[in-house]
Design an enzyme around this catalytic site. Sequence first.
Site, mmCIF file in Angstrom:
data_model
loop_
_atom_site.group_PDB
_atom_site.id
_atom_site.type_symbol
_atom_site.label_atom_id
_atom_site.label_comp_id
_atom_site.label_asym_id
_atom_site.label_seq_id
_atom_site.Cartn_x
_atom_site.Cartn_y
_atom_site.Cartn_z
ATOM 1 N N HIS A 89 0.858 -1.188 0.000
ATOM 2 C CA HIS A 89 0.000 0.000 0.000
ATOM 3 C C HIS A 89 0.898 1.243 0.000
ATOM 4 C CE1 HIS A 89 -3.962 -1.889 1.751
ATOM 5 N NE2 HIS A 89 -3.407 -2.658 0.836
ATOM 6 N N CYS A 125 -6.131 1.982 5.809
ATOM 7 C CA CYS A 125 -6.755 0.724 6.252
ATOM 8 C C CYS A 125 -6.155 0.345 7.612
ATOM 9 C CB CYS A 125 -6.501 -0.384 5.226
ATOM 10 S SG CYS A 125 -4.802 -0.997 5.218
ATOM 11 N N GLU A 180 0.971 3.810 1.811
ATOM 12 C CA GLU A 180 1.459 4.232 3.138
ATOM 13 C C GLU A 180 2.632 3.380 3.603
ATOM 14 O OE1 GLU A 180 -1.674 3.501 2.213
ATOM 15 O OE2 GLU A 180 -3.144 4.333 3.610
ATOM 16 N N CYS A 236 -2.357 -0.293 7.508
ATOM 17 C CA CYS A 236 -1.575 0.942 7.403
ATOM 18 C C CYS A 236 -1.667 1.768 8.681
ATOM 19 C CB CYS A 236 -2.032 1.740 6.189
ATOM 20 S SG CYS A 236 -1.587 0.893 4.645
#
Lengths: 149, 149
Positions: free
Chosen positions: A52, A82, A54, A85
């Site tokens: 992801h 999410c 992040e 993260c």
Amino acid sequence: MSQSFMERALELAKEAAIAGEVPVGAVIVSSEGEILAETRNRIVELKDATAHAEVLAIRGAGARLSSERLIDCDLYVTLEPCTMCAGAISFARLRRVYYGCSDPKGGGVEQGACFFDQPTCHHKPEIYGGICETEAAQILRDFFKEKRE
Amino acid sequence: MSQSFMERALELAKEAAIAGEVPVGAVIVSSEGEILAETRNRIVELKDATAHAEVLAIRGAGARLSSERLIDCDLYVTLEPCTMCAGAISFARLRRVYYGCSDPKGGGVEQGACFFDQPTCHHKPEIYGGICETEAAQILRDFFKEKRE
């Protein structure tokens, strides 16, 4: 808060969409306003469920600063992080998180796990949502609309 | 479940302790019983707050299978996954998670976020805790005892 960092994150989200990735972009900035990492989702490209924006930003900024703790650094990300993260943000000790639109289905900050409000969360950043929200949401809507067509 | 995979994860946890990392080890195994990734915490070494054993195992197995989805694969990990790792496990679509001891302070499976029970969790693996629990807990106790001395 500098809107220009979120604008950069939005550009990165658009790059993700072009690459066929769910369009999320992220930027990590030092307390002096220096960009330490600029990333976007690369899950499909890297064959990595954890890639992801992040997580990649945290990894990149850690390499840049030669420290796993990103003290006094801020994250700009186009979508509510999410749960995975949110955990990564807490471990990295980020100071502030600015995010674009909320994610009712998968967010981990305002919904579901609400990780930063859990007793198992040992560092909670300052959180600011709704930054450039309209554009952030539009990029995601366009991506999923095109996928369905 | 094969205890030999957890024994391998325990060895990796001990290697982590020697390297000065919080001792957690992980192994991902295919449905045919082939080890796809063997990892341990490398947070300090890699200057990466996300470099938990589970995240590194998911990344390694994804590279090995050339897929971000680890369908029908199982994870053995010596400590209850944290919230970040629970999220990663869900995204990777792991089939089963076998873990050693619980983590009341930082776990994300049985405590705090209880991520797999959230409506924002879209894949829940089968979960089996308490595998080689005594040894898994002892490795962590020894590590933190030595740190305090």
